[in-house]
Motif scaffolding. Structure first.
Motif, mmCIF file in Angstrom:
data_model
loop_
_atom_site.group_PDB
_atom_site.id
_atom_site.type_symbol
_atom_site.label_atom_id
_atom_site.label_comp_id
_atom_site.label_asym_id
_atom_site.label_seq_id
_atom_site.Cartn_x
_atom_site.Cartn_y
_atom_site.Cartn_z
ATOM 1 N N VAL A 130 0.884 -1.133 0.053
ATOM 2 C CA VAL A 130 -0.118 -0.014 0.227
ATOM 3 C C VAL A 130 0.811 1.243 0.080
ATOM 4 O O VAL A 130 0.595 2.144 -0.698
ATOM 5 C CB VAL A 130 -0.869 0.213 1.295
ATOM 6 N N ALA A 131 1.865 1.349 0.750
ATOM 7 C CA ALA A 131 2.690 2.459 0.873
ATOM 8 C C ALA A 131 3.549 2.670 -0.342
ATOM 9 O O ALA A 131 3.685 3.755 -0.904
ATOM 10 C CB ALA A 131 3.755 2.090 1.973
ATOM 11 N N CYS A 132 3.839 1.484 -1.113
ATOM 12 C CA CYS A 132 4.370 1.806 -2.299
ATOM 13 C C CYS A 132 3.473 2.219 -3.348
ATOM 14 O O CYS A 132 3.710 3.011 -4.313
ATOM 15 C CB CYS A 132 5.229 0.483 -3.090
ATOM 16 N N SER A 162 -1.015 -4.968 -7.633
ATOM 17 C CA SER A 162 -0.664 -5.146 -6.256
ATOM 18 C C SER A 162 0.315 -6.152 -6.214
ATOM 19 O O SER A 162 1.250 -6.250 -5.647
ATOM 20 C CB SER A 162 -1.856 -5.247 -5.247
ATOM 21 N N ALA A 163 -0.029 -7.324 -6.987
ATOM 22 C CA ALA A 163 0.846 -8.533 -6.959
ATOM 23 C C ALA A 163 2.051 -8.360 -7.792
ATOM 24 O O ALA A 163 3.041 -8.917 -7.302
ATOM 25 C CB ALA A 163 -0.081 -9.650 -7.712
ATOM 26 N N LEU A 164 1.904 -7.617 -8.699
ATOM 27 C CA LEU A 164 3.203 -6.890 -9.496
ATOM 28 C C LEU A 164 4.228 -6.039 -8.550
ATOM 29 O O LEU A 164 5.381 -6.634 -8.773
ATOM 30 C CB LEU A 164 2.835 -6.074 -10.813
ATOM 31 N N VAL A 165 3.407 -5.503 -7.776
ATOM 32 C CA VAL A 165 4.309 -4.621 -6.834
ATOM 33 C C VAL A 165 4.966 -5.595 -5.854
ATOM 34 O O VAL A 165 6.276 -5.578 -5.360
ATOM 35 C CB VAL A 165 3.516 -3.668 -6.180
ATOM 36 N N ALA A 186 17.776 -2.796 -5.124
ATOM 37 C CA ALA A 186 16.163 -3.092 -4.677
ATOM 38 C C ALA A 186 15.157 -2.134 -4.956
ATOM 39 O O ALA A 186 14.028 -2.202 -5.259
ATOM 40 C CB ALA A 186 16.219 -3.756 -3.216
ATOM 41 N N PRO A 187 15.702 -0.790 -4.622
ATOM 42 C CA PRO A 187 14.419 0.196 -4.807
ATOM 43 C C PRO A 187 14.458 0.451 -6.193
ATOM 44 O O PRO A 187 13.056 0.750 -6.667
ATOM 45 C CB PRO A 187 15.187 1.400 -4.144
ATOM 46 N N GLY A 188 15.100 0.177 -6.872
ATOM 47 C CA GLY A 188 15.156 0.345 -8.454
ATOM 48 C C GLY A 188 14.332 -0.574 -8.838
ATOM 49 O O GLY A 188 13.220 -0.508 -9.834
ATOM 50 N N LEU A 189 14.360 -1.918 -8.601
ATOM 51 C CA LEU A 189 13.380 -2.970 -9.202
ATOM 52 C C LEU A 189 11.970 -2.715 -8.419
ATOM 53 O O LEU A 189 11.091 -2.820 -9.417
ATOM 54 C CB LEU A 189 13.899 -4.409 -8.480
ATOM 55 N N THR A 190 11.760 -2.086 -7.383
ATOM 56 C CA THR A 190 10.552 -1.747 -6.756
ATOM 57 C C THR A 190 9.913 -0.699 -7.794
ATOM 58 O O THR A 190 8.641 -0.749 -7.940
ATOM 59 C CB THR A 190 10.602 -1.403 -5.443
ATOM 60 N N ALA A 191 10.622 0.251 -7.921
ATOM 61 C CA ALA A 191 10.143 1.548 -8.927
ATOM 62 C C ALA A 191 9.858 1.105 -10.372
ATOM 63 O O ALA A 191 8.686 1.450 -10.842
ATOM 64 C CB ALA A 191 11.224 2.629 -9.014
ATOM 65 N N VAL A 192 10.745 0.062 -10.975
ATOM 66 C CA VAL A 192 10.175 -0.593 -12.291
ATOM 67 C C VAL A 192 8.865 -1.415 -12.105
ATOM 68 O O VAL A 192 7.885 -1.196 -13.024
ATOM 69 C CB VAL A 192 11.232 -1.554 -12.783
ATOM 70 N N ALA A 193 8.767 -1.842 -10.775
ATOM 71 C CA ALA A 193 7.454 -2.702 -10.612
ATOM 72 C C ALA A 193 6.258 -1.863 -10.669
ATOM 73 O O ALA A 193 5.091 -2.046 -11.125
ATOM 74 C CB ALA A 193 7.256 -3.557 -9.591
ATOM 75 N N LEU A 194 6.590 -0.596 -9.919
ATOM 76 C CA LEU A 194 5.334 0.430 -9.734
ATOM 77 C C LEU A 194 5.155 1.052 -10.939
ATOM 78 O O LEU A 194 3.804 1.383 -11.301
ATOM 79 C CB LEU A 194 5.902 1.385 -8.758
#
Length: 209
Positions: A130-132, A162-165, A186-194
């Motif tokens: 949710v935060a992401c 949300s599953a993708l994130v 890791a934050p870069g991977l999360t940003a790509v997913a978002l």
């Protein structure tokens, strides 16, 4: 013009980019830049979510051929941190407490043990997602209270996104666990997913509209 003539007329750097993957390589490099920047900006912990918001905006700008300088990303981060540090603090506290519960449950220091740890871990994952998603909705000038309501609804209303994130977060954690120095990506991977989740959602909304 002949193919040879076209080849000669193109800048050598573009030809090199095409040979080695073109935009795909550039996007991968930008993901690394975002990962490093967000990691550095997240060191105070309470700045993690606003820093991620700036990283997502920067990556989106890069993928849509808008201005995407590193200086611009840090300017975005400063704007996000100034307005969103309180949200970042709340998110960090909740996730931190839930992870503490996981540790206590795994060590058998609380009743319920493994079950308590599993529930706490699942709740921590939900809060993180949710935060992401809130971070992905941020743009300069928007209120974080409004973003929280929208992100909370979005996390439930768009389960595929949300599953993708969650997958992006999971891959980042696994990479960091296998090779701790790589935690910076890791934050870069999360940003790509978002970015992928938001693009998928917007495309679906446009199709339904």
């Amino acid at each position: 013009m002949s193919p040879v003539g076209e080849h000669r007329g193109k800048p050598p750097q573009l030809d090199g980019m095409r040979r080695f993957g073109g935009r795909g390589v550039a996007a991968f490099g930008e993901m690394l830049v975002v990962g490093l920047a967000v990691t550095a900006l997240s060191l105070p912990v309470v700045t993690a979510v606003p820093a991620l918001a700036a990283g997502v905006r920067h990556l989106e700008s890069h993928l849509t051929d808008r201005p995407d300088s590193v200086r611009g990303m840090f300017s975005l981060a400063w704007a996000a941190i100034r307005s969103g540090w309180l949200f970042g603090l709340g998110s960090a506290l909740i996730v931190g407490l839930l992870l503490l519960n996981v540790a206590l449950g795994v060590q058998g220091l609380v009743p319920g043990g493994a079950a308590f740890a599993a529930v706490s871990g699942a709740l921590a994952a939900v809060v993180a997602v949710v935060a992401c998603r809130v971070a992905a909705l941020w743009t300069p000038g928007r209120r974080w209270a409004t973003l929280w309501r929208e992100g909370r609804s979005l996390a439930v209303g768009d389960p595929a996104g949300s599953a993708l994130v969650l997958a992006g977060l999971g891959v980042g954690l696994v990479v960091a666990w296998m090779l701790p120095p790589l935690i910076v990506i890791a934050p870069g991977l999360t940003a790509v997913a978002l970015v992928a989740a938001e693009r998928r959602r917007r495309t679906a909304e446009e199709g339904n509209g």
